[in-house]
Motif scaffolding. Sequence first.
Motif: not given
Length: 217
Positions: A52-75
């Motif tokens: 729940y911090e505004d950071i991207a985070f590793p999800i395996g395979m060298g990929q990341t879950i997008s930062q919440p701010r990015t998700v909010a802006i894109q959405s």
Amino acid sequence: MKANDGHLQQGLRRKLVEALGREVKDTAVLGAIGRVPRHLFIDDTAFLRQAYEDIAFPIGMGQTISQPRTVAIQSSLLQVVKGEKVLEIGTGSGYQTAVLCELGARVVTIERMKPLHVRTKARLAELGYKATLLYGDGFAGAPAYAPFDKVLVTCGAPDVPPALLDQLKPGGRLVIPVSAGQDQVMWTVDKQPDGSLLRREHGRFRFVPMLTQKVAG
Ligand code: SAH
């Protein structure tokens, strides 16, 4: 409410929504983010607070879950209307997919890494999110499901893939981070009713790159 979503998680999520709300004023998007249990999209439950911090985070395979701010802006840029058909490129953790579902979109999402596709398909089903998950190459889009009201690309693209524009309805919008040096510039591309394109820029972001090759598990 969903299982494994207690007071602590809800409290952390409220704080995240409050923080995002200082920049993003779209109440539908903030509401959706407030309902999605982001900690359940991060594999290691030891990272509850970080979820729940505004950071991207590793999800395996060298990929990341997008930062919440990015998700909010894109959405928010996507301006989803309930019932619209949305194509997402880059399923990843499925977090953005879940936010789109909460906005009332009918989501088709493509992931090019088989292990992520398989894992996220199980996760979204378990959480009760009904989306169509495809294993494939986002550059080709999903012609069998086209046309789409909106298209959202969640990895850094070298340019706008022509197939994605083809599969966009007239009056529809594509949101895509396009490479510019080290990072990307967020573009919206509106397909006008007469078929002409209107492009606008919305600031710089950093995504993992959009790659052509499919990766099997
Ligand atoms: N929307 C995701 C973001 C994940 S990061 C989330 O909320 O978690 C971007 C994802 O795009 C990665 O999982 C990566 O494997 C995937 N990706 C990269 N190139 C792709 C392509 N050509 N087609 C489909 N997915 C791609």
